[in-house]
Design a protein around this motif. Structure first.
Motif, PDB file in Angstrom:
ATOM      1  N   THR A   1       0.841  -1.206   0.000  1.00 32.29           N
ATOM      2  CA  THR A   1       0.000   0.000   0.000  1.00 32.29           C
ATOM      3  C   THR A   1       0.870   1.247   0.000  1.00 32.29           C
ATOM      4  O   THR A   1       2.037   1.218   0.401  1.00 32.29           O
TER       5      THR A   1
ATOM      6  N   GLU B   1       0.738   5.926  -0.845  1.00 31.51           N
ATOM      7  CA  GLU B   1       0.001   7.144  -1.137  1.00 31.51           C
ATOM      8  C   GLU B   1       0.886   8.055  -1.968  1.00 31.51           C
ATOM      9  O   GLU B   1       2.079   8.227  -1.684  1.00 31.51           O
TER      10      GLU B   1
ATOM     11  N   GLU C   1      -3.322  10.501  -3.360  1.00 31.46           N
ATOM     12  CA  GLU C   1      -4.105   9.354  -3.821  1.00 31.46           C
ATOM     13  C   GLU C   1      -3.597   8.082  -3.152  1.00 31.46           C
ATOM     14  O   GLU C   1      -2.404   7.790  -3.188  1.00 31.46           O
ATOM     15  N   ARG C   2      -4.507   7.323  -2.560  1.00 29.39           N
ATOM     16  CA  ARG C   2      -4.129   6.072  -1.926  1.00 29.39           C
ATOM     17  C   ARG C   2      -4.218   4.930  -2.934  1.00 29.39           C
ATOM     18  O   ARG C   2      -5.113   4.892  -3.767  1.00 29.39           O
ATOM     19  N   TRP C   3      -3.263   4.043  -2.850  1.00 29.96           N
ATOM     20  CA  TRP C   3      -3.247   2.888  -3.746  1.00 29.96           C
ATOM     21  C   TRP C   3      -2.848   1.636  -2.984  1.00 29.96           C
ATOM     22  O   TRP C   3      -2.201   1.694  -1.948  1.00 29.96           O
ATOM     23  N   ARG C   4      -3.288   0.506  -3.521  1.00 29.65           N
ATOM     24  CA  ARG C   4      -2.848  -0.779  -2.989  1.00 29.65           C
ATOM     25  C   ARG C   4      -2.570  -1.695  -4.170  1.00 29.65           C
ATOM     26  O   ARG C   4      -3.254  -1.623  -5.201  1.00 29.65           O
TER      27      ARG C   4
ATOM     28  N   ASP D   1     -12.648   3.762  -3.067  1.00 24.94           N
ATOM     29  CA  ASP D   1     -11.942   5.031  -2.897  1.00 24.94           C
ATOM     30  C   ASP D   1     -10.421   4.894  -3.019  1.00 24.94           C
ATOM     31  O   ASP D   1      -9.677   5.807  -2.678  1.00 24.94           O
ATOM     32  N   THR D   2      -9.963   3.745  -3.502  1.00 25.38           N
ATOM     33  CA  THR D   2      -8.528   3.470  -3.625  1.00 25.38           C
ATOM     34  C   THR D   2      -8.214   3.004  -5.039  1.00 25.38           C
ATOM     35  O   THR D   2      -9.039   2.366  -5.695  1.00 25.38           O
TER      36      THR D   2
ATOM     37  N   ASN E   1      -6.835   0.370  -7.077  1.00 23.06           N
ATOM     38  CA  ASN E   1      -6.616  -1.053  -6.799  1.00 23.06           C
ATOM     39  C   ASN E   1      -5.831  -1.700  -7.930  1.00 23.06           C
ATOM     40  O   ASN E   1      -6.309  -1.764  -9.070  1.00 23.06           O
TER      41      ASN E   1
ATOM     42  N   PRO F   1      -9.217   6.371  -8.655  1.00 21.66           N
ATOM     43  CA  PRO F   1     -10.318   5.561  -8.122  1.00 21.66           C
ATOM     44  C   PRO F   1     -11.600   5.771  -8.919  1.00 21.66           C
ATOM     45  O   PRO F   1     -12.015   6.901  -9.171  1.00 21.66           O
TER      46      PRO F   1
END
Length: 384
Positions: free
Chosen positions: A117, A119, A124-127, A175-176, A178, A262
């Motif tokens: 994971t 940011e 922006e958050r990502w995994r 909201d991520t 992916n 997202p």
């Protein structure tokens, strides 16, 4: 966020014994320049880092320098092992990689261990679910590590992979960003030419449907041809940064740049890597070859469309110093399918002449040399 997706580096690959490390060094330099110029947030290297499981020290230095340089652009870097790699050896370097800011996954662990994971600088958050190559014999063990339980004796490779992917992606949220990266063969993908065939046959193929629609982008490695795969989410093979053999002569070495957010479909574009040395095939008689238009940078495969004779290969090599393969063109040997002439009752000289004719070798000097050597052998036998 912006992703640079690459795979199948095959560091240490040779061209008929000739090193390509300088070529790969130039390609990686250009890749780093692309990452910096495009302000990439994340680099994904989807397997086959090395060409062999026992890479040379120089190959290892080049790989780690390239990964460090990509990290030096400010991008996060996620790397997985491919079928050509020694996954356990790469896993042993994981602490070094972590200290260098590189997320390396060489071999299988618990499911949570394969989730990375982060940011971006923009918030922006990502995994990213990072799954290294899994051989068929390890598929059941992978399910055990993921605590999935028995799948049944009838389960095949695709069934196991479907369960593994499901375990890694079930927490994907809207909201991520992916992401999934893996080194595998997806049904519908076109083989490039340089892949290891045993790992691209039907037993290793998985359907695109194993990836859920909640996945923003699937970054694949293994097939060397850059291509998109039709599926429930954006799926892509980046293609390799250089052609590893002449089966990939028509490929354009490249990386994929992917813009994704997202809930927004990923948009990918291909960026050619012009530093890669091209591969070129030329064909013709010696006279025609002398007039052929040849890229002076290219590695060459040469088909000579005239009868074989002593010294011909050397003449072609003098004409093309970068020729790594020289062949007598198969069209010169159509008569091989004809029945061979009777052998009994014929002299060694006649048999040797027939052999040369059958194989398209028309050189009186060779026939004369055989006769001389045969006569000498007979004289020695009589004196003995």
């Amino acid at each position: 966020m912006r992703i640079l997706h690459t795979s199948d580096w095959h560091v240490g690959v040779t061209m008929k014994g000739r090193s390509r490390l300088d070529e790969q060094r130039a390609v990686f330099k250009q890749m780093v320049e692309v990452a910096a110029a495009e302000q990439v947030d994340l680099v994904i290297v989807a397997g086959d880092l090395f060409d062999t499981a026992s890479p040379s020290a120089e190959s290892q230095r080049l790989l780690f320098s390239a990964l460090s340089a990509l990290r030096g652009t400010g991008a996060e870097v996620v790397v997985i092992a491919g079928n050509h790699d020694n996954g356990k050896a790469l896993e042993a370097l994981r602490h070094w990689a972590h200290a260098a800011g590189i997320h390396l996954r060489g071999s299988l662990g618990k499911a949570a261990d394969h989730l990375v994971t982060g940011e971006t600088a923009g918030g922006e958050r990502w995994r990213c679910a990072a799954l290294p190559f899994i051989a068929q014999r390890h598929a059941v063990r992978a399910a055990e590590l993921f605590e999935l339980g028995a799948a049944g004796a009838e389960a095949n490779y695709a069934d196991h992979l479907r369960r593994l992917v499901s375990a890694l992606t079930h927490d994907f949220t809207a909201d991520t960003v992916n992401l999934f990266t893996g080194h595998l063969t997806v049904v519908g993908g076109k083989v490039g030419g340089g892949e290891r065939e045993v790992h691209t046959v039907a037993d290793y193929a998985v359907p695109a449907a194993i990836f859920p629609p909640t996945t923003s982008y699937v970054a694949l490695g293994h097939l060397h041809k850059a291509q998109a795969i039709t599926g429930p989410c954006p799926i892509r093979y980046s293609g390799g940064p250089l052609a590893v053999d002449f089966g990939e002569e028509d490929h354009t070495p490249s990386v994929a740049l992917v813009d994704v957010a997202p809930g927004v479909p990923a948009r990918a574009r291909t960026v050619p890597l012009t530093a890669a040395v091209p591969l070129q095939t030329v064909r013709g008689t010696l006279e025609q070859l002398a007039k052929a238009e040849v890229d002076e940078r290219a590695w060459l495969r040469v088909f000579v469309t005239e009868p074989a004779r002593a010294g011909l290969r050397g003449e072609v090599a003098d004409l093309f110093p970068r020729a790594v393969q020289i062949h007598i063109d198969p069209v010169m040997r159509k008569d091989e399918a004809k029945p061979r002439e009777r052998r009994s009752g014929r002299s060694p000289g006649e048999l040797f002449t027939s052999y040369l004719t059958e194989h398209g070798h028309d050189d009186p000097a060779v026939t004369k040399l055989f006769a001389h050597l045969y006569e000498d052998a007979q004289t020695v036998a009589e004196e003995a």
